[in-house]
Design a protein around this motif. Structure first.
Motif, PDB file in Angstrom:
ATOM      1  N   LEU A 218      -5.252  -2.120  -0.137  1.00  0.00           N
ATOM      2  CA  LEU A 218      -4.954  -0.772  -0.609  1.00  0.00           C
ATOM      3  C   LEU A 218      -5.683   0.255   0.252  1.00  0.00           C
ATOM      4  O   LEU A 218      -5.095   1.245   0.681  1.00  0.00           O
ATOM      5  CB  LEU A 218      -5.347  -0.612  -2.074  1.00  0.00           C
ATOM      6  CG  LEU A 218      -5.170   0.793  -2.660  1.00  0.00           C
ATOM      7  CD1 LEU A 218      -3.713   1.227  -2.588  1.00  0.00           C
ATOM      8  CD2 LEU A 218      -5.688   0.841  -4.080  1.00  0.00           C
TER       9      LEU A 218
ATOM     10  N   ASP B  30       3.941 -11.327 -10.100  1.00  0.00           N
ATOM     11  CA  ASP B  30       2.761 -11.615  -9.288  1.00  0.00           C
ATOM     12  C   ASP B  30       1.876 -10.382  -9.278  1.00  0.00           C
ATOM     13  O   ASP B  30       2.343  -9.280  -8.970  1.00  0.00           O
ATOM     14  CB  ASP B  30       3.157 -11.961  -7.849  1.00  0.00           C
ATOM     15  CG  ASP B  30       3.866 -13.287  -7.751  1.00  0.00           C
ATOM     16  OD1 ASP B  30       3.614 -14.159  -8.601  1.00  0.00           O
ATOM     17  OD2 ASP B  30       4.672 -13.458  -6.822  1.00  0.00           O
ATOM     18  N   ILE B  31       0.640 -10.555  -9.631  1.00  0.00           N
ATOM     19  CA  ILE B  31      -0.319  -9.452  -9.621  1.00  0.00           C
ATOM     20  C   ILE B  31      -1.172  -9.605  -8.376  1.00  0.00           C
ATOM     21  O   ILE B  31      -1.821 -10.629  -8.176  1.00  0.00           O
ATOM     22  CB  ILE B  31      -1.219  -9.475 -10.872  1.00  0.00           C
ATOM     23  CG1 ILE B  31      -0.377  -9.471 -12.149  1.00  0.00           C
ATOM     24  CG2 ILE B  31      -2.218  -8.328 -10.835  1.00  0.00           C
ATOM     25  CD1 ILE B  31       0.497  -8.247 -12.320  1.00  0.00           C
ATOM     26  N   VAL B  32      -1.135  -8.592  -7.553  1.00  0.00           N
ATOM     27  CA  VAL B  32      -1.910  -8.625  -6.315  1.00  0.00           C
ATOM     28  C   VAL B  32      -3.101  -7.703  -6.499  1.00  0.00           C
ATOM     29  O   VAL B  32      -2.954  -6.505  -6.694  1.00  0.00           O
ATOM     30  CB  VAL B  32      -1.044  -8.167  -5.115  1.00  0.00           C
ATOM     31  CG1 VAL B  32      -1.871  -8.153  -3.846  1.00  0.00           C
ATOM     32  CG2 VAL B  32       0.173  -9.056  -4.977  1.00  0.00           C
ATOM     33  N   ASP B  33      -4.258  -8.294  -6.470  1.00  0.00           N
ATOM     34  CA  ASP B  33      -5.483  -7.523  -6.607  1.00  0.00           C
ATOM     35  C   ASP B  33      -6.143  -7.508  -5.234  1.00  0.00           C
ATOM     36  O   ASP B  33      -6.930  -8.385  -4.898  1.00  0.00           O
ATOM     37  CB  ASP B  33      -6.396  -8.163  -7.650  1.00  0.00           C
ATOM     38  CG  ASP B  33      -7.591  -7.291  -7.977  1.00  0.00           C
ATOM     39  OD1 ASP B  33      -7.616  -6.125  -7.544  1.00  0.00           O
ATOM     40  OD2 ASP B  33      -8.491  -7.784  -8.662  1.00  0.00           O
ATOM     41  N   ASP B  34      -5.760  -6.529  -4.439  1.00  0.00           N
ATOM     42  CA  ASP B  34      -6.186  -6.494  -3.048  1.00  0.00           C
ATOM     43  C   ASP B  34      -6.700  -5.107  -2.692  1.00  0.00           C
ATOM     44  O   ASP B  34      -6.028  -4.337  -2.002  1.00  0.00           O
ATOM     45  CB  ASP B  34      -5.002  -6.873  -2.158  1.00  0.00           C
ATOM     46  CG  ASP B  34      -5.375  -6.915  -0.684  1.00  0.00           C
ATOM     47  OD1 ASP B  34      -6.575  -6.917  -0.364  1.00  0.00           O
ATOM     48  OD2 ASP B  34      -4.449  -6.941   0.137  1.00  0.00           O
ATOM     49  N   PRO B  35      -7.896  -4.760  -3.184  1.00  0.00           N
ATOM     50  CA  PRO B  35      -8.413  -3.433  -2.863  1.00  0.00           C
ATOM     51  C   PRO B  35      -8.536  -3.197  -1.362  1.00  0.00           C
ATOM     52  O   PRO B  35      -8.344  -2.094  -0.883  1.00  0.00           O
ATOM     53  CB  PRO B  35      -9.796  -3.396  -3.516  1.00  0.00           C
ATOM     54  CG  PRO B  35      -9.813  -4.506  -4.496  1.00  0.00           C
ATOM     55  CD  PRO B  35      -8.815  -5.512  -4.012  1.00  0.00           C
TER      56      PRO B  35
END
Length: 106
Positions: free
Chosen positions: A94, A86-91
């Motif tokens: 972060l 699972d790739i979490v792209d959550d700037p």
């Protein structure tokens, strides 16, 4: 790929390429890089040490490490064990974590 397996006898656990290699994105990228490097090395106008360097510096080290990086150490001829992470792209998440980490250090 079959010519490669026959030519280099890539069948052992040290440098295996399972039949499901194309399902593993890391394997696709690294094997593509090796293919391009191989083509480039063998089409030089004046071959030199590049031919040996391809094998010693790129081919065998990549194949030895690829099983771990590509995640196909558990794959068999009958079953591919790969599951895409699972790739979490959550700037935003972060930034919140970094801010909290920095605040905790002061």
């Amino acid at each position: 790929m079959s010519w490669f397996r026959r030519r280099y006898a890539v069948t052992g656990s040290d440098a295996m390429i399972p039949p499901c290699w194309y399902r593993h994105p890391v394997a696709v990228e690294e094997l593509t890089a090796l293919m391009v490097s191989h083509q480039s090395t063998y089409t030089l106008d004046e071959p030199g040490s590049e031919l040996s360097a391809f094998h010693v510096q790129w081919l065998w080290p990549t194949l030895r490490d690829l099983a771990e990086r590509a995640g196909y150490k558990r794959c068999t001829d009958c079953k591919c064990s790969f599951t895409a992470p699972d790739i979490v792209d959550d700037p935003g998440g972060l930034r919140k974590w970094v801010s909290g980490d920095i605040a905790a250090r002061h």
